[in-house]
Design a protein around this motif. Structure first.
Motif, PDB file in Angstrom:
ATOM      1  N   THR A  27     -51.924  -3.451 -19.159  1.00  0.00           N
ATOM      2  CA  THR A  27     -50.921  -2.408 -18.938  1.00  0.00           C
ATOM      3  C   THR A  27     -49.759  -2.939 -18.106  1.00  0.00           C
ATOM      4  N   ILE A  28     -48.548  -2.749 -18.592  1.00  0.00           N
ATOM      5  CA  ILE A  28     -47.346  -3.146 -17.851  1.00  0.00           C
ATOM      6  C   ILE A  28     -46.585  -1.875 -17.460  1.00  0.00           C
ATOM      7  N   ILE A  29     -46.331  -1.731 -16.180  1.00  0.00           N
ATOM      8  CA  ILE A  29     -45.564  -0.580 -15.688  1.00  0.00           C
ATOM      9  C   ILE A  29     -44.206  -1.086 -15.227  1.00  0.00           C
ATOM     10  N   ASP A  30     -43.194  -0.809 -16.010  1.00  0.00           N
ATOM     11  CA  ASP A  30     -41.828  -1.233 -15.678  1.00  0.00           C
ATOM     12  C   ASP A  30     -41.157  -0.098 -14.916  1.00  0.00           C
ATOM     13  N   VAL A  31     -40.853  -0.341 -13.642  1.00  0.00           N
ATOM     14  CA  VAL A  31     -40.295   0.727 -12.809  1.00  0.00           C
ATOM     15  C   VAL A  31     -38.772   0.731 -12.783  1.00  0.00           C
ATOM     16  N   THR A  32     -38.154  -0.148 -13.561  1.00  0.00           N
ATOM     17  CA  THR A  32     -36.693  -0.240 -13.555  1.00  0.00           C
ATOM     18  C   THR A  32     -36.034   1.107 -13.817  1.00  0.00           C
ATOM     19  N   ASN A  33     -36.577   1.860 -14.755  1.00  0.00           N
ATOM     20  CA  ASN A  33     -36.015   3.176 -15.090  1.00  0.00           C
ATOM     21  C   ASN A  33     -36.957   4.302 -14.716  1.00  0.00           C
ATOM     22  N   LEU A  34     -37.803   4.045 -13.726  1.00  0.00           N
ATOM     23  CA  LEU A  34     -38.807   5.015 -13.318  1.00  0.00           C
ATOM     24  C   LEU A  34     -38.718   5.238 -11.820  1.00  0.00           C
ATOM     25  N   GLY A  35     -38.482   6.463 -11.405  1.00  0.00           N
ATOM     26  CA  GLY A  35     -38.440   6.778  -9.988  1.00  0.00           C
ATOM     27  C   GLY A  35     -39.804   6.592  -9.349  1.00  0.00           C
ATOM     28  N   PHE A  36     -39.827   6.341  -8.034  1.00  0.00           N
ATOM     29  CA  PHE A  36     -41.104   6.028  -7.394  1.00  0.00           C
ATOM     30  C   PHE A  36     -42.074   7.206  -7.431  1.00  0.00           C
ATOM     31  N   GLN A  37     -41.570   8.432  -7.340  1.00  0.00           N
ATOM     32  CA  GLN A  37     -42.482   9.580  -7.405  1.00  0.00           C
ATOM     33  C   GLN A  37     -43.088   9.717  -8.792  1.00  0.00           C
ATOM     34  N   ALA A  38     -42.248   9.554  -9.813  1.00  0.00           N
ATOM     35  CA  ALA A  38     -42.744   9.635 -11.189  1.00  0.00           C
ATOM     36  C   ALA A  38     -43.740   8.515 -11.459  1.00  0.00           C
ATOM     37  N   ALA A  39     -43.469   7.339 -10.931  1.00  0.00           N
ATOM     38  CA  ALA A  39     -44.371   6.201 -11.127  1.00  0.00           C
ATOM     39  C   ALA A  39     -45.710   6.444 -10.456  1.00  0.00           C
ATOM     40  N   MET A  40     -45.670   6.925  -9.209  1.00  0.00           N
ATOM     41  CA  MET A  40     -46.903   7.115  -8.454  1.00  0.00           C
ATOM     42  C   MET A  40     -47.780   8.219  -9.037  1.00  0.00           C
ATOM     43  N   GLU A  41     -47.156   9.289  -9.515  1.00  0.00           N
ATOM     44  CA  GLU A  41     -47.928  10.405 -10.065  1.00  0.00           C
ATOM     45  C   GLU A  41     -48.314  10.184 -11.519  1.00  0.00           C
ATOM     46  N   GLY A  42     -47.665   9.226 -12.174  1.00  0.00           N
ATOM     47  CA  GLY A  42     -47.933   8.968 -13.579  1.00  0.00           C
ATOM     48  C   GLY A  42     -48.723   7.700 -13.814  1.00  0.00           C
ATOM     49  N   PRO A  43     -48.059   6.631 -14.289  1.00  0.00           N
ATOM     50  CA  PRO A  43     -48.784   5.420 -14.698  1.00  0.00           C
ATOM     51  C   PRO A  43     -49.515   4.696 -13.574  1.00  0.00           C
ATOM     52  N   VAL A  44     -48.967   4.692 -12.365  1.00  0.00           N
ATOM     53  CA  VAL A  44     -49.642   3.997 -11.255  1.00  0.00           C
ATOM     54  C   VAL A  44     -50.959   4.696 -10.923  1.00  0.00           C
ATOM     55  N   LYS A  45     -50.906   5.998 -10.781  1.00  0.00           N
ATOM     56  CA  LYS A  45     -52.114   6.773 -10.490  1.00  0.00           C
ATOM     57  C   LYS A  45     -53.143   6.614 -11.602  1.00  0.00           C
ATOM     58  N   GLY A  46     -52.680   6.669 -12.841  1.00  0.00           N
ATOM     59  CA  GLY A  46     -53.594   6.530 -13.971  1.00  0.00           C
ATOM     60  C   GLY A  46     -54.293   5.187 -14.001  1.00  0.00           C
ATOM     61  N   LEU A  47     -53.530   4.124 -13.717  1.00  0.00           N
ATOM     62  CA  LEU A  47     -54.105   2.784 -13.727  1.00  0.00           C
ATOM     63  C   LEU A  47     -55.104   2.596 -12.593  1.00  0.00           C
ATOM     64  N   ILE A  48     -54.758   3.083 -11.409  1.00  0.00           N
ATOM     65  CA  ILE A  48     -55.659   2.964 -10.260  1.00  0.00           C
ATOM     66  C   ILE A  48     -56.965   3.703 -10.532  1.00  0.00           C
TER      67      ILE A  48
END
Length: 202
Positions: A27-48
């Motif tokens: 899984t690659i999470i590219d945060v370039t166009n992703l805000g930190f809140q959206a990242a943390m509640e979405g793909p980052v949380k899911g991966l963890i």
């Protein structure tokens, strides 16, 4: 660096971070166009959640190394290079008391790898997160509240409860390349974090 800062005051600090095995995933999470809140509640949380369930759900702080130099930020301010928060599981009310399991979650961008204090700062957000014991519409909230804050933006006047208002402090919104300081109030609160209880309260 995190241990140097959080354990730099001898017995008063006594907070050590112990590295665990690194898991490589497809899984690659590219945060370039992703805000930190959206990242943390979405793909980052899911991966963890996926990884920790696979390894038996040990309590700790999980770190995700993302793709991209910075998180997207729409306000025109400095783009974040890291984000720290918590994952709450098994939340319930028992005998009128909130019960839950808390895991730390951190996401670091590519540029964070060259900023020596980013992990220590984001770990601070994890350790300073607390449960608001006064629910709003029966919804309990968790907030990172720095005891040396809130930070008051000198330009906008906006208040930020998650950051310190002390110059040169680890939890200031922007860190310099000089080793930041940490306040006894921050240490005292951090040591009370559910992370260090290392057990699910049933």
């Amino acid at each position: 660096m995190a241990n140097q800062i959080w354990n730099g005051g001898g017995m008063l600090c006594n907070i050590n971070f112990i590295p665990q095995p690194v898991f490589e995933v497809k899984t690659i999470i590219d945060v370039t166009n992703l805000g930190f809140q959206a990242a943390m509640e979405g793909p980052v949380k899911g991966l963890i959640k996926k990884v920790k369930h696979k390894i038996g759900n040990p309590i700790g702080i999980y770190v995700v190394y993302t793709s991209g130099n910075d998180f997207a930020f729409s306000s025109g301010s400095t783009s974040p290079i890291g984000a720290g928060g918590v994952i709450i599981e098994d939340f319930r009310i028992k005998d009128g008391i909130p019960k839950f399991t808390l895991f730390g979650s951190i996401a670091l961008s590519n540029r964070a790898l060259n900023a020596p204090f980013t992990f220590a700062h984001e770990a601070g957000h994890v350790l300073l997160t607390e449960l608001d014991k006064q629910p709003f519409n029966n919804i309990f909230k968790f907030n990172a509240i720095d005891p040396t804050g809130p930070f008051i933006n000198p330009v906008t006047g906006k208040s930020d409860i998650a950051h310190s208002n002390l110059v040169g402090n680890l939890m200031a919104p922007v860190l310099s390349n000089i080793i930041p300081t940490i306040d006894p109030l921050q240490l005292q609160k951090a040591r009370m974090s559910r992370i260090f209880q290392n057990a699910i309260i049933k």
